[in-house]
Scaffold this motif. Structure first.
Motif, PDB file in Angstrom:
ATOM      1  N   VAL A 177       0.676  -0.661  -0.363  1.00 13.14           N
ATOM      2  CA  VAL A 177      -0.003  -0.080   0.186  1.00 13.14           C
ATOM      3  C   VAL A 177       0.934   0.967  -0.113  1.00 13.14           C
ATOM      4  N   PHE A 178       2.104   1.619   0.644  1.00 12.48           N
ATOM      5  CA  PHE A 178       2.866   2.575   0.581  1.00 12.48           C
ATOM      6  C   PHE A 178       3.930   2.787  -0.586  1.00 12.48           C
ATOM      7  N   LEU A 179       4.171   1.674  -0.731  1.00  7.81           N
ATOM      8  CA  LEU A 179       5.108   2.113  -1.231  1.00  7.81           C
ATOM      9  C   LEU A 179       4.943   1.208  -3.006  1.00  7.81           C
ATOM     10  N   LEU A 180       3.818   0.361  -3.405  1.00 11.17           N
ATOM     11  CA  LEU A 180       4.021   0.568  -4.881  1.00 11.17           C
ATOM     12  C   LEU A 180       2.343   0.689  -4.955  1.00 11.17           C
ATOM     13  N   GLY A 181       1.668   1.615  -4.129  1.00 10.25           N
ATOM     14  CA  GLY A 181       0.814   2.083  -4.280  1.00 10.25           C
ATOM     15  C   GLY A 181      -0.819   0.909  -4.573  1.00 10.25           C
ATOM     16  N   LEU A 182      -0.830  -0.671  -3.567  1.00  9.97           N
ATOM     17  CA  LEU A 182      -1.588  -0.677  -3.626  1.00  9.97           C
ATOM     18  C   LEU A 182      -3.269  -0.877  -3.354  1.00  9.97           C
ATOM     19  N   ASP A 183      -3.950  -1.623  -4.183  1.00  7.51           N
ATOM     20  CA  ASP A 183      -5.181  -0.840  -3.409  1.00  7.51           C
ATOM     21  C   ASP A 183      -6.135  -1.208  -3.010  1.00  7.51           C
ATOM     22  N   LEU A 184      -6.589  -1.354  -1.655  1.00  9.24           N
ATOM     23  CA  LEU A 184      -7.583  -1.991  -0.780  1.00  9.24           C
ATOM     24  C   LEU A 184      -8.428  -1.150  -0.588  1.00  9.24           C
ATOM     25  N   SER A 185      -9.422  -0.621  -1.277  1.00 10.71           N
ATOM     26  CA  SER A 185     -10.516   0.161  -0.424  1.00 10.71           C
ATOM     27  C   SER A 185     -11.517  -0.699  -1.709  1.00 10.71           C
ATOM     28  N   GLN A 186     -11.638  -1.760  -2.478  1.00  5.19           N
ATOM     29  CA  GLN A 186     -12.257  -2.376  -2.268  1.00  5.19           C
ATOM     30  C   GLN A 186     -12.759  -3.849  -1.437  1.00  5.19           C
ATOM     31  N   THR A 187     -11.434  -4.444  -0.401  1.00  2.00           N
ATOM     32  CA  THR A 187     -11.363  -4.977   0.526  1.00  2.00           C
ATOM     33  C   THR A 187     -12.477  -5.133   1.369  1.00  2.00           C
ATOM     34  N   ASP A 188     -13.049  -6.690   1.116  1.00  2.49           N
ATOM     35  CA  ASP A 188     -13.252  -7.034   2.884  1.00  2.49           C
ATOM     36  C   ASP A 188     -12.475  -7.188   3.682  1.00  2.49           C
ATOM     37  N   PHE A 189     -12.717  -6.620   4.776  1.00  2.93           N
ATOM     38  CA  PHE A 189     -10.662  -6.870   5.563  1.00  2.93           C
ATOM     39  C   PHE A 189     -11.240  -8.275   6.500  1.00  2.93           C
ATOM     40  N   PRO A 190     -12.381  -8.593   7.088  1.00  2.00           N
ATOM     41  CA  PRO A 190     -12.412  -9.527   8.147  1.00  2.00           C
ATOM     42  C   PRO A 190     -12.304 -10.611   7.035  1.00  2.00           C
ATOM     43  N   ALA A 191     -12.441 -10.740   5.428  1.00  2.00           N
ATOM     44  CA  ALA A 191     -12.381 -12.356   4.998  1.00  2.00           C
ATOM     45  C   ALA A 191     -11.440 -12.350   4.750  1.00  2.00           C
ATOM     46  N   LEU A 192     -10.320 -11.616   4.285  1.00  3.78           N
ATOM     47  CA  LEU A 192      -8.963 -11.086   3.590  1.00  3.78           C
ATOM     48  C   LEU A 192      -8.016 -12.085   4.821  1.00  3.78           C
ATOM     49  N   LEU A 193      -8.404 -11.477   6.156  1.00  5.11           N
ATOM     50  CA  LEU A 193      -8.138 -11.862   7.803  1.00  5.11           C
ATOM     51  C   LEU A 193      -8.524 -13.731   7.182  1.00  5.11           C
ATOM     52  N   ILE A 194      -9.502 -14.293   7.521  1.00  2.96           N
ATOM     53  CA  ILE A 194      -9.535 -15.591   7.388  1.00  2.96           C
ATOM     54  C   ILE A 194      -9.042 -15.818   6.437  1.00  2.96           C
ATOM     55  N   THR A 195      -8.742 -15.330   5.127  1.00  6.64           N
ATOM     56  CA  THR A 195      -8.232 -15.926   4.164  1.00  6.64           C
ATOM     57  C   THR A 195      -6.264 -16.129   4.386  1.00  6.64           C
ATOM     58  N   ILE A 196      -5.820 -15.129   4.844  1.00  7.39           N
ATOM     59  CA  ILE A 196      -4.521 -15.545   5.436  1.00  7.39           C
ATOM     60  C   ILE A 196      -4.493 -16.494   6.429  1.00  7.39           C
ATOM     61  N   LEU A 197      -5.301 -16.395   7.635  1.00  7.77           N
ATOM     62  CA  LEU A 197      -5.137 -17.282   8.466  1.00  7.77           C
ATOM     63  C   LEU A 197      -5.127 -19.020   7.556  1.00  7.77           C
ATOM     64  N   ALA A 198      -6.026 -19.212   6.733  1.00  2.00           N
ATOM     65  CA  ALA A 198      -5.396 -20.406   6.188  1.00  2.00           C
ATOM     66  C   ALA A 198      -4.344 -20.686   5.348  1.00  2.00           C
ATOM     67  N   THR A 199      -4.093 -19.145   5.128  1.00  2.00           N
ATOM     68  CA  THR A 199      -3.388 -19.563   3.730  1.00  2.00           C
ATOM     69  C   THR A 199      -1.232 -19.508   5.213  1.00  2.00           C
ATOM     70  N   THR A 200      -1.593 -19.055   6.191  1.00  2.00           N
ATOM     71  CA  THR A 200      -0.943 -19.397   7.082  1.00  2.00           C
ATOM     72  C   THR A 200      -0.754 -20.564   7.387  1.00  2.00           C
ATOM     73  N   PHE A 201      -2.028 -20.978   8.012  1.00  2.00           N
ATOM     74  CA  PHE A 201      -2.364 -22.721   8.092  1.00  2.00           C
ATOM     75  C   PHE A 201      -1.633 -23.697   7.468  1.00  2.00           C
ATOM     76  N   SER A 202      -1.760 -23.693   5.818  1.00  2.00           N
ATOM     77  CA  SER A 202      -1.245 -24.678   5.096  1.00  2.00           C
ATOM     78  C   SER A 202      -0.134 -24.458   4.944  1.00  2.00           C
ATOM     79  N   THR A 203       0.343 -23.386   4.662  1.00  2.00           N
ATOM     80  CA  THR A 203       2.098 -23.590   4.763  1.00  2.00           C
ATOM     81  C   THR A 203       2.108 -24.114   6.452  1.00  2.00           C
ATOM     82  N   SER A 204       2.052 -23.480   7.081  1.00  2.00           N
ATOM     83  CA  SER A 204       2.695 -24.392   7.949  1.00  2.00           C
ATOM     84  C   SER A 204       2.445 -25.615   7.891  1.00  2.00           C
ATOM     85  N   GLY A 205       1.531 -25.939   7.365  1.00  2.00           N
ATOM     86  CA  GLY A 205       1.495 -28.019   7.577  1.00  2.00           C
ATOM     87  C   GLY A 205       2.443 -28.410   6.355  1.00  2.00           C
TER      88      GLY A 205
END
Lengths: 267, 265
Positions: A130-158
């Motif tokens: 966001v700060f350096l490369l202009g990523l736009d998060l204005s359309q983002t469903d943040f709780p859903a993104l957090l769930i996705t990140i949790l699922a992804t860190t869970f699977s990579t930890s697997g």
């Protein structure tokens, strides 16, 4: 029954905390800054510039999101593997196998704090975007993104738990870790759209952690709803569960073989 | 220094070179840095860059090979003295009559020359697996550029090793130093893409001038002026690194002897 559950929960949490603290016993803020904040930033910048050079500046968000989510694998692969393998290197494995402790709680507990750490790493990565490369998060469903990140860190930890078991029988832990991390750069879709890969490579992609998590994150940041990307998130968790199961089976097999052959501390 | 003493020092340099070559040839961590990592980066870059422009293939081969050169120098060259400390051989090296700089030079030369394999491996990958046409348009200037690249990289390693030994806090940044040089040196994309304020940092890095010379001679765009500038900068930086490393090594040895901390972390 309740007592057993309580003991296992304590074992899980204390084991998780102690293994994390032991892994980072040398940790100073500067070390954390270098390896968990600056290194991922440099990696995001490199692949985003490479990607935009290859395509166009308008595609920057594709590479920023992919490589920010890829950060989950730093904690998932390196952190978890070193937590598991550390018991062998530090000579504590023999004591662990000597206890009647529940092996599943002990084994899975090794990944717990790395999942949390991985979430933090991904959030920092997206923040850099966001700060350096202009990523736009204005359309983002943040709780859903957090769930996705949790699922992804869970699977990579697997995947990390499975590779951690490999480190119990191999001396080339870092080789295996590096190979897995760099293979994910190709197969996860972080830098190359999975749809452009040949069939056999795409099949490998979908069998690996991260792929669905990255796809779901891109969808959510583009404005899709949780319901739309839910199948990807469920798939990501399922992939992680399969890796944990495989890792646990390998862990028990290693314990059995080590006891039978008397090679618990052999190198 | 007498001629016979110089000959003895050179003998130590070449023996160090030979032993290091043998040691790192069977080190899986090094082999990953030299072969596997550059190949993975090459695959990525080929996939990303060549569909748009197949003539980028040679650019990718050289750029990904250079990532292998830098990673090897950073992790192997940078740790060349620290590793002796870990294995308890640093005191013996310091006590022998040949200056420590010869030993480090020999070690760095071995790792840098061996990491040139990454360029050959990327070449083979692009030519055989991806069936891309690869051609070095100006072979002779390219060969001279390779020689100067090796010289400047080895001398850069002479700075890294004492800096990492003197200041363990800097060594903690080793992992974080890998990609920034890939970016600033323009290994796989032009530095013109970067914000303008980063350009002076690129100019201060010998790897940038090496990448510039190798890319230009490979694609045939190297003019005599361009070659003179890139080669001159590599020679200049190599010499500066060499001189500065002698000072750093003197500081280390004096400090280590005064504090009696040579073998201590």
């Amino acid at each position: 029954m309740l007592r057993t559950l309580r003991i296992n929960a304590r074992l899980f949490l204390e084991g998780a905390l102690l293994s994390y603290v032991a892994l980072f016993r040398w940790l100073r803020p500067m070390t954390y800054l270098a390896s968990k904040i600056m290194m991922p930033l440099a990696s995001i910048l490199f692949f985003t510039y490479l990607g935009t050079y290859a395509t166009s500046a308008g595609n920057a968000s594709f590479y920023v999101i992919g490589n920010a989510i890829q950060i989950a694998s730093v904690s998932g692969i390196y952190g978890v593997t070193m937590s598991i393998g550390g018991d062998r290197w530090e000579g504590t494995l023999v004591y662990l196998f000597g206890t009647p402790a529940n092996r599943l709680a002990m084994f899975v507990g090794r990944a717990f704090f790395h999942v949390l750490d991985g979430i933090l790493g991904v959030l920092i990565g997206l923040g850099w975007g966001v700060f350096l490369l202009g990523l736009d998060l204005s359309q983002t469903d943040f709780p859903a993104l957090l769930i996705t990140i949790l699922a992804t860190t869970f699977s990579t930890s697997g995947l990390g738990l499975l590779l951690g078991c490999v480190s119990l029988v191999s001396l080339d832990t870092m080789f295996v870790n590096n190979l897995a991390y760099f293979a994910l750069l190709i197969f996860s879709g972080a830098n190359i759209p999975v749809t452009t890969l040949p069939g056999w490579m795409a099949a490998i992609s979908w069998a690996m952690p991260l792929t669905r998590g990255i796809a779901a994150s891109r969808g959510l940041i583009a404005g899709e709803s949780l319901a739309t990307v839910a199948p990807l998130i469920v798939g990501e968790v399922a992939v992680g569960a399969v890796y944990i199961l495989l890792g646990y089976v390998l862990f028990r097999w290693f314990e059995f073989q080590a006891r039978r052959r008397g090679t618990l501390e052999a190198f | 220094m007498t001629l016979s003493a110089f000959r003895q020092d050179l003998r130590v340099l070449f023996l160090t070179f030979e032993i290091t070559l043998k040691m790192i040839a069977v080190d899986s961590f090094v082999l990953f840095g030299i072969l596997i990592q550059p190949l993975i980066i090459a695959v990525l870059a080929i996939w990303m860059l060549t569909p748009k422009d197949p003539t980028q293939a040679i650019f990718v081969v050289i750029g990904s090979g250079m990532t292998g050169l830098w990673s090897t120098l950073l992790f192997i060259g940078g740790n060349s003295i620290t590793r002796e400390r870990w294995t308890g051989t640093l005191e013996s090296l310091v006590a022998q009559p040949t200056p420590l700089s010869y030993v480090i030079f020999g070690k760095n030369l071995a790792s840098v020359l061996q990491s040139l394999l990454s360029m050959l491996a990327s070449y083979a990958l692009a030519a055989l697996l991806f069936d891309l046409e690869l051609r070095i348009v100006q072979p002779l200037p390219f060969a001279v550029s390779i020689v100067l690249t090796v010289f400047s990289f080895v001398c850069f390693g002479l700075i890294l090793a004492p800096v990492f030994l003197l200041n363990p806090a800097v060594q903690q940044w080793q992992n974080a130093m890998e990609f920034p040089v890939y970016i600033l040196a323009g290994f796989l994309f032009p530095i013109a893409l970067l914000p303008g304020w980063t350009t002076p940092f690129s100019y201060l890095l010998a790897p940038y001038w090496a990448a510039r010379a190798l890319h230009a001679t490979a694609n045939g765009s190297a003019t005599p002026q361009e070659l003179a500038l890139s080669w001159g900068m590599m020679a200049l930086f190599g010499t500066l690194y060499l001189v500065f490393s002698r000072y750093l090594l003197r500081v280390i040895l004096r400090k280590a002897r005064a504090d009696a901390t040579l073998g201590l972390e």
